[in-house]
Design a protein around this motif. Structure first.
Motif, PDB file in Angstrom:
ATOM      1  N   ASP A  10       1.032  -0.999  -0.018  1.00  0.00           N
ATOM      2  CA  ASP A  10      -0.199  -0.128  -0.079  1.00  0.00           C
ATOM      3  C   ASP A  10       0.861   1.374   0.087  1.00  0.00           C
ATOM      4  OD1 ASP A  10      -1.524   2.170   0.335  1.00  0.00           O
ATOM      5  OD2 ASP A  10      -2.733   1.385   2.178  1.00  0.00           O
ATOM      6  N   ASP A  11       1.106   1.574  -1.299  1.00  0.00           N
ATOM      7  CA  ASP A  11       1.993   2.952  -1.449  1.00  0.00           C
ATOM      8  C   ASP A  11       1.674   4.351  -1.107  1.00  0.00           C
ATOM      9  OD1 ASP A  11       0.560   3.048  -3.683  1.00  0.00           O
ATOM     10  OD2 ASP A  11       2.303   2.808  -5.087  1.00  0.00           O
ATOM     11  N   SER A  12       0.236   4.118  -0.743  1.00  0.00           N
ATOM     12  CA  SER A  12      -0.607   5.740  -0.458  1.00  0.00           C
ATOM     13  C   SER A  12      -0.125   6.042   1.076  1.00  0.00           C
ATOM     14  CB  SER A  12      -2.058   5.378  -0.505  1.00  0.00           C
ATOM     15  OG  SER A  12      -2.831   4.381   0.524  1.00  0.00           O
ATOM     16  N   GLN A  13       0.361   5.369   1.772  1.00  0.00           N
ATOM     17  CA  GLN A  13       0.577   5.875   3.050  1.00  0.00           C
ATOM     18  C   GLN A  13       1.811   4.867   3.735  1.00  0.00           C
ATOM     19  OE1 GLN A  13      -2.880   5.341   5.579  1.00  0.00           O
ATOM     20  NE2 GLN A  13      -3.388   3.184   4.505  1.00  0.00           N
ATOM     21  N   PRO A  14       2.532   5.589   4.592  1.00  0.00           N
ATOM     22  CA  PRO A  14       3.630   4.905   5.230  1.00  0.00           C
ATOM     23  C   PRO A  14       3.360   4.325   6.428  1.00  0.00           C
ATOM     24  CG  PRO A  14       3.826   7.242   5.499  1.00  0.00           C
ATOM     25  CD  PRO A  14       2.422   7.066   4.914  1.00  0.00           C
ATOM     26  N   TRP A  15       4.270   3.386   6.889  1.00  0.00           N
ATOM     27  CA  TRP A  15       4.071   2.889   8.145  1.00  0.00           C
ATOM     28  C   TRP A  15       4.629   3.986   9.379  1.00  0.00           C
ATOM     29  CZ3 TRP A  15       0.928  -0.761   9.115  1.00  0.00           C
ATOM     30  CH2 TRP A  15       1.067  -1.726   8.322  1.00  0.00           C
ATOM     31  N   THR A  16       3.920   4.013  10.365  1.00  0.00           N
ATOM     32  CA  THR A  16       4.630   4.838  11.553  1.00  0.00           C
ATOM     33  C   THR A  16       4.425   3.756  12.610  1.00  0.00           C
ATOM     34  OG1 THR A  16       2.339   5.579  11.985  1.00  0.00           O
ATOM     35  CG2 THR A  16       3.718   6.978  10.424  1.00  0.00           C
ATOM     36  N   HIS A  17       4.863   4.013  13.765  1.00  0.00           N
ATOM     37  CA  HIS A  17       4.986   3.267  14.792  1.00  0.00           C
ATOM     38  C   HIS A  17       3.595   3.039  15.240  1.00  0.00           C
ATOM     39  CE1 HIS A  17       9.419   2.691  15.195  1.00  0.00           C
ATOM     40  NE2 HIS A  17       9.679   3.965  15.163  1.00  0.00           N
ATOM     41  N   GLU A  18       2.868   4.202  15.365  1.00  0.00           N
ATOM     42  CA  GLU A  18       1.219   4.184  15.770  1.00  0.00           C
ATOM     43  C   GLU A  18       0.626   3.383  14.573  1.00  0.00           C
ATOM     44  OE1 GLU A  18      -2.292   7.142  17.079  1.00  0.00           O
ATOM     45  OE2 GLU A  18      -0.386   8.066  15.844  1.00  0.00           O
ATOM     46  N   SER A  19       0.717   3.665  13.339  1.00  0.00           N
ATOM     47  CA  SER A  19      -0.050   2.697  12.353  1.00  0.00           C
ATOM     48  C   SER A  19       0.139   1.263  12.285  1.00  0.00           C
ATOM     49  CB  SER A  19       0.209   3.432  10.939  1.00  0.00           C
ATOM     50  OG  SER A  19       1.187   3.199  10.451  1.00  0.00           O
ATOM     51  N   PHE A  20       1.467   1.116  12.539  1.00  0.00           N
ATOM     52  CA  PHE A  20       1.863  -0.327  12.597  1.00  0.00           C
ATOM     53  C   PHE A  20       1.287  -0.917  13.651  1.00  0.00           C
ATOM     54  CE2 PHE A  20       4.428  -4.116  13.205  1.00  0.00           C
ATOM     55  CZ  PHE A  20       4.778  -4.528  11.981  1.00  0.00           C
ATOM     56  N   SER A  21       1.124  -0.320  15.098  1.00  0.00           N
ATOM     57  CA  SER A  21       0.568  -0.942  16.146  1.00  0.00           C
ATOM     58  C   SER A  21      -0.802  -1.118  15.924  1.00  0.00           C
ATOM     59  CB  SER A  21       0.847   0.049  17.422  1.00  0.00           C
ATOM     60  OG  SER A  21       2.162  -0.158  17.507  1.00  0.00           O
ATOM     61  N   GLN A  70      22.973   5.436  -2.877  1.00  0.00           N
ATOM     62  CA  GLN A  70      22.688   5.315  -1.501  1.00  0.00           C
ATOM     63  C   GLN A  70      21.064   4.844  -1.536  1.00  0.00           C
ATOM     64  OE1 GLN A  70      24.422   6.201   0.868  1.00  0.00           O
ATOM     65  NE2 GLN A  70      22.977   6.238   2.983  1.00  0.00           N
ATOM     66  N   PHE A  71      20.781   3.772  -0.694  1.00  0.00           N
ATOM     67  CA  PHE A  71      19.565   3.185  -0.615  1.00  0.00           C
ATOM     68  C   PHE A  71      18.632   3.840   0.332  1.00  0.00           C
ATOM     69  CE2 PHE A  71      16.388  -0.006   0.301  1.00  0.00           C
ATOM     70  CZ  PHE A  71      15.987  -0.449  -0.991  1.00  0.00           C
ATOM     71  N   ASN A  72      17.443   4.383  -0.154  1.00  0.00           N
ATOM     72  CA  ASN A  72      16.525   5.089   0.647  1.00  0.00           C
ATOM     73  C   ASN A  72      15.229   4.477   0.922  1.00  0.00           C
ATOM     74  OD1 ASN A  72      18.121   7.679   0.664  1.00  0.00           O
ATOM     75  ND2 ASN A  72      17.777   7.808  -1.448  1.00  0.00           N
ATOM     76  N   VAL A  73      14.793   4.221   2.024  1.00  0.00           N
ATOM     77  CA  VAL A  73      13.578   3.301   2.376  1.00  0.00           C
ATOM     78  C   VAL A  73      12.513   4.202   2.199  1.00  0.00           C
ATOM     79  CG1 VAL A  73      12.454   1.872   4.035  1.00  0.00           C
ATOM     80  CG2 VAL A  73      15.173   1.899   3.841  1.00  0.00           C
ATOM     81  N   ASP A  74      11.300   3.533   1.600  1.00  0.00           N
ATOM     82  CA  ASP A  74       9.925   4.401   1.316  1.00  0.00           C
ATOM     83  C   ASP A  74       9.041   4.221   2.393  1.00  0.00           C
ATOM     84  OD1 ASP A  74      10.690   5.338  -1.061  1.00  0.00           O
ATOM     85  OD2 ASP A  74      10.371   3.469  -2.136  1.00  0.00           O
ATOM     86  N   ASN A  75       9.326   3.305   3.273  1.00  0.00           N
ATOM     87  CA  ASN A  75       8.335   2.830   4.595  1.00  0.00           C
ATOM     88  C   ASN A  75       6.960   2.482   4.078  1.00  0.00           C
ATOM     89  OD1 ASN A  75      10.462   3.176   6.499  1.00  0.00           O
ATOM     90  ND2 ASN A  75      10.225   5.382   6.238  1.00  0.00           N
ATOM     91  N   TYR A  76       6.536   2.039   2.990  1.00  0.00           N
ATOM     92  CA  TYR A  76       5.368   1.827   2.517  1.00  0.00           C
ATOM     93  C   TYR A  76       4.811   0.633   3.453  1.00  0.00           C
ATOM     94  CZ  TYR A  76       6.266   4.379  -1.809  1.00  0.00           C
ATOM     95  OH  TYR A  76       6.607   5.078  -3.010  1.00  0.00           O
ATOM     96  N   GLN A  77       3.455   0.456   3.412  1.00  0.00           N
ATOM     97  CA  GLN A  77       2.348  -0.270   4.179  1.00  0.00           C
ATOM     98  C   GLN A  77       2.786  -1.647   3.314  1.00  0.00           C
ATOM     99  OE1 GLN A  77      -0.910   0.878   5.921  1.00  0.00           O
ATOM    100  NE2 GLN A  77      -0.084   2.572   7.081  1.00  0.00           N
ATOM    101  N   PHE A  78       3.420  -2.853   4.002  1.00  0.00           N
ATOM    102  CA  PHE A  78       3.638  -4.080   3.295  1.00  0.00           C
ATOM    103  C   PHE A  78       2.966  -5.188   4.415  1.00  0.00           C
ATOM    104  CE2 PHE A  78       7.186  -1.860   1.623  1.00  0.00           C
ATOM    105  CZ  PHE A  78       7.150  -2.187   0.280  1.00  0.00           C
ATOM    106  N   PHE A  79       2.221  -6.015   3.415  1.00  0.00           N
ATOM    107  CA  PHE A  79       1.576  -7.197   4.101  1.00  0.00           C
ATOM    108  C   PHE A  79       2.232  -8.478   3.330  1.00  0.00           C
ATOM    109  CE2 PHE A  79      -1.015  -3.350   5.059  1.00  0.00           C
ATOM    110  CZ  PHE A  79      -1.366  -3.580   6.078  1.00  0.00           C
ATOM    111  N   VAL A  80       2.851  -9.250   4.116  1.00  0.00           N
ATOM    112  CA  VAL A  80       3.179 -10.647   3.701  1.00  0.00           C
ATOM    113  C   VAL A  80       2.533 -11.635   4.189  1.00  0.00           C
ATOM    114  CG1 VAL A  80       5.379 -12.073   3.412  1.00  0.00           C
ATOM    115  CG2 VAL A  80       5.586  -9.622   3.558  1.00  0.00           C
ATOM    116  N   LYS A  81       2.081 -12.888   3.151  1.00  0.00           N
ATOM    117  CA  LYS A  81       1.432 -13.842   3.442  1.00  0.00           C
ATOM    118  C   LYS A  81       2.689 -14.952   3.747  1.00  0.00           C
ATOM    119  CE  LYS A  81      -2.296 -15.408   1.447  1.00  0.00           C
ATOM    120  NZ  LYS A  81      -3.049 -15.914   0.559  1.00  0.00           N
TER     121      LYS A  81
END
Length: 209
Positions: A99-110, A164-175
């Motif tokens: 889901d590249d419409s919003q990033p993970w944050t500590h709050e959203s991940f929890s 330099q590798f830059n992280v996007d912090n997109y929301q990922f879900f893995v099965k």
């Protein structure tokens, strides 16, 4: 008013998922969903040649001899490349959603417990492209060659013109290999000394209601 006195059956355990505040009689049907820990781990995937296999259940790196015919791993790393145990990489149910419409944050991940209604992509051949840095880098030829990995997880970050590798912090879900959905956040590609290929990830299983 009519003098009737009767019990209301239901779950009277306040800690249960199906607690009923109106119940006066515990009918024995209380249930609670499992609570899964948030796991943080750093994986040494600095090798250009070897895939490092990881088990969500064991929360650790595992030795896999025949990855295409094993269900004992869920995800694999080689430098910035990530595989799941599915599609062309393995016999499991593995796939990934981005889901590249919003990033993970500590709050959203929890707080997140819902799986986005997007395609769960399986591993396939990613064509090498030296101009867009797609595929897998070969340090001997200095070319980006075609390789098998997960297309959704390939979006977890990218190289700039200074390599330099830059992280996007997109929301990922893995099965996982056995079909369990996992919240997945690859947070960093560098260790505390700035060495590349040390991927810090956060993951947590999602309860099925």
């Amino acid at each position: 008013d009519d003098g009737w006195d009767f019990d209301i059956p239901g779950c009277m355990d306040e800690n249960a998922e199906n607690y009923d505040s109106n119940a006066t009689f515990n009918y024995g049907g209380c249930y609670s969903m499992p609570m899964y820990d948030i796991v943080t781990v750093t994986i040494n995937s600095s090798s250009y040649d070897d895939w490092i296999y990881y088990s969500f259940e064991l929360e650790d790196v595992v030795d896999i001899v025949d990855p295409q015919n094993s269900l004992n791993w869920d995800i694999a790393f080689r430098r910035n490349h990530i595989r799941t145990n599915g599609g062309l990489s393995g016999m499991g149910s593995g796939c990934a959603i981005v889901d590249d419409s919003q990033p993970w944050t500590h709050e959203s991940f929890s707080l997140s417990e819902e799986i986005p209604d997007y395609e769960c992509e399986v591993d396939e051949v990613i064509e090498g492209n030296i101009f867009t840095y797609e595929g897998c880098y070969n340090p001997d030829t200095h070319l980006f060659e075609s390789c098998i990995k997960n297309p959704a997880l390939d979006d977890w970050g990218s190289f700039n013109d200074s390599y330099q590798f830059n992280v996007d912090n997109y929301q990922f879900f893995v099965k996982s290999a056995n079909g369990t959905y996992i919240k997945f956040w690859p947070m960093s590609y560098y260790d505390v000394n700035g060495e590349s290929g040390y991927i810090s990830i956060v993951h947590q299983a999602i309860p099925v209601y």
